[in-house]
Scaffold this motif. Structure first.
Motif, mmCIF file in Angstrom:
data_model
loop_
_atom_site.group_PDB
_atom_site.id
_atom_site.type_symbol
_atom_site.label_atom_id
_atom_site.label_comp_id
_atom_site.label_asym_id
_atom_site.label_seq_id
_atom_site.Cartn_x
_atom_site.Cartn_y
_atom_site.Cartn_z
ATOM 1 N N UNK A 86 0.832 -1.206 0.000
ATOM 2 C CA UNK A 86 0.000 0.000 0.000
ATOM 3 C C UNK A 86 0.864 1.253 0.000
ATOM 4 N N UNK A 87 2.024 1.190 0.659
ATOM 5 C CA UNK A 87 2.924 2.353 0.652
ATOM 6 C C UNK A 87 3.478 2.599 -0.745
ATOM 7 N N UNK A 88 3.937 1.533 -1.404
ATOM 8 C CA UNK A 88 4.450 1.685 -2.764
ATOM 9 C C UNK A 88 3.368 2.083 -3.747
ATOM 10 N N UNK A 89 2.162 1.529 -3.571
ATOM 11 C CA UNK A 89 1.067 1.842 -4.487
ATOM 12 C C UNK A 89 0.616 3.290 -4.346
ATOM 13 N N UNK A 141 13.925 1.518 1.289
ATOM 14 C CA UNK A 141 13.678 1.956 -0.091
ATOM 15 C C UNK A 141 12.416 2.804 -0.163
ATOM 16 N N UNK A 142 11.373 2.370 0.546
ATOM 17 C CA UNK A 142 10.131 3.151 0.566
ATOM 18 C C UNK A 142 10.353 4.522 1.205
ATOM 19 N N UNK A 143 11.124 4.554 2.291
ATOM 20 C CA UNK A 143 11.419 5.837 2.940
ATOM 21 C C UNK A 143 12.147 6.770 1.982
ATOM 22 N N UNK A 144 13.095 6.225 1.212
ATOM 23 C CA UNK A 144 13.837 7.044 0.251
ATOM 24 C C UNK A 144 12.921 7.578 -0.844
ATOM 25 N N UNK A 145 12.020 6.736 -1.357
ATOM 26 C CA UNK A 145 11.107 7.180 -2.402
ATOM 27 C C UNK A 145 10.200 8.304 -1.901
ATOM 28 N N UNK A 146 9.670 8.157 -0.690
ATOM 29 C CA UNK A 146 8.810 9.205 -0.134
ATOM 30 C C UNK A 146 9.611 10.468 0.181
ATOM 31 N N UNK A 147 10.880 10.304 0.590
ATOM 32 C CA UNK A 147 11.731 11.472 0.863
ATOM 33 C C UNK A 147 11.967 12.274 -0.405
ATOM 34 N N UNK A 148 12.297 11.584 -1.496
ATOM 35 C CA UNK A 148 12.528 12.282 -2.763
ATOM 36 C C UNK A 148 11.260 12.986 -3.230
ATOM 37 N N UNK A 149 10.107 12.359 -2.996
ATOM 38 C CA UNK A 149 8.851 12.986 -3.401
ATOM 39 C C UNK A 149 8.543 14.213 -2.548
#
Length: 407
Positions: A86-89, A141-149
């Motif tokens: 759900x986090x990635x989606x 990895x999810x934390x990094x993706x949300x950080x970049x966003x």
């Protein structure tokens, strides 16, 4: 002449590179620019299939260990897999684009999900440490993706996004450090991480929608993704039946139990999609959270039912169904009924069709309780399966009778 042409050529090359980068590697979409109408793409479906492979791994392990410890491990592992999904989606829904960057974000998660799935069968034992470390990497990895966003968010959302990123990073560290714990304590830690992340997720969604309802809405694409995940997970009920048939000679009784199990799985599909699937929730923080979180036990229950069906088919000739099989299968059915009701309570239709849903709420609650009574009685497998089919048909029959009277 040649000297003057050099800068122009270089400038043209730089301009070409910038145009190519804009097309293939766009910055994440900021909060508030979520497209209202969007078609779910094949990349998202591929990501969903990879996730369901992990759910299937957890269900297969549960089928081999139908006891309270096995159920606890299944719940902890399923929770981590579902939360990662759900986090990635939602990251793609809110911030992703159909470009190379979006594809790379999904690929990065899939490259971690694959080894994570390999460690699931022994997550409570020999490969528990490897599972913990890999799960920690996935959440990192999810934390990094949300950080970049979050870097492209408006100031009013950036602080909140950074808090969510920090929470995800803390969960990643906790998962990694759980590798150092004994097996029993490790699984308990995963369960606590599940609860902590769910709590943080709920707080974040409420605050985001509280500040600006347009910053996050459950769109048609999100509804479709959740529904597709349920459909794919429902395939585990068929897998469970086929696995049970493979394990022994197929006679009339065994085949009868197997086919009844298929009808039970069909009943779960019928219940969810008739009363709550494919419908949008009300556009309020509470309703959106109720809709999303209501899918957690519902999805887990469907996969667990498939795991129990393996044993039910194998026990076709027994005088009574074993306690573990009866409780997991009937308890899963009760959760499907209750989860469907919880999700339905968040829908726009809940208020528009209150007379119907009021009847269904009482019916589903009573039917779920009857499923638990059936688990306690533990009749022979064929009788248990037939009674579950009857119980799943009751809410549908009530809905049909209501619509006939209104026609």
């Amino acid at each position: 002449m040649s000297g003057a042409a050099g800068p122009a050529v270089n400038g043209g090359g730089a301009s070409w590179w910038r145009r190519l980068r804009r097309q293939l590697w766009q910055p994440p979409r900021p909060h508030g620019e979520q497209p209202r109408e969007r078609v779910v793409g094949p990349l998202e479906l591929f990501y969903d299939l990879v996730t369901v492979v992990l759910v299937a791994q957890a269900a297969h392990h549960l089928s081999a260990r139908l006891d309270w410890r096995g159920v606890g491990q299944y719940a902890a592992v399923f929770g981590l897999v579902w939360l990662a999904w759900v986090s990635g989606s939602l990251h793609h829904e809110l911030h992703g684009r159909e470009d190379a960057r979006g594809r790379t974000a999904f690929l990065a998660q899939i490259l971690v999900l694959v080894p994570l799935g390999a460690f699931i069968p022994e997550a409570g034992g020999e490969r528990g440490a490897a599972f913990a470390v890999t799960a920690g990497i996935l959440f990192a990895v999810l934390a990094l993706l949300w950080l970049l966003a979050s870097r492209g968010d408006q100031p009013e959302f950036r602080r909140l996004s950074e808090e969510f990123v920090a929470g995800t990073a803390v969960c990643a560290v906790a998962l990694g450090l759980s590798a150092l714990l004994p097996a029993g304590a490790r699984v308990w830690t995963w369960g606590l991480v599940d609860l902590a992340y769910l709590g943080g997720f709920a707080v974040t969604i409420r605050q985001v929608m509280g500040r600006s309802p347009a910053a996050f809405t459950v769109t048609d694409a999100v509804v479709e993704r959740f529904g597709l995940l349920i459909i794919i997970v429902l395939g585990e009920t068929v897998t469970g039946v086929v696995t049970g048939l493979e394990a022994q000679p197929v006679g009339a009784l065994v085949l009868a139990v197997a086919l009844v199990c298929v009808v039970v799985g069909f009943g779960a599909w019928w219940t969810y999609f008739d009363f709550s699937g494919g419908r949008e929730p009300r556009r309020t923080p509470a309703a959106s959270l109720q809709w999303m979180l209501g899918h957690v036990p519902l999805t887990a229950a469907v996969a667990a039912m498939g795991a129990a069906m393996v044993d039910l088919v194998e026990q076709a000739h027994h005088a009574r169904t074993s306690a573990a099989t009866a409780w997991v299968l009937c308890g899963g059915a009760a959760l499907v009924l209750a989860g469907t009701l919880v999700v339905a309570g968040s829908l726009k239709d809940w208020r528009a069709k209150w007379a119907l849903y009021r009847r269904l709420s009482w019916t589903c609650a009573a039917t779920a309780a009857a499923c638990l009574v059936l688990a306690a009685l533990r009749p022979e497998p064929l009788v248990l399966g037939i009674l579950l089919v009857v119980l799943f048909s009751i809410p549908w029959s009530v809905a049909v009778a209501y619509r006939v009277r209104r026609a």
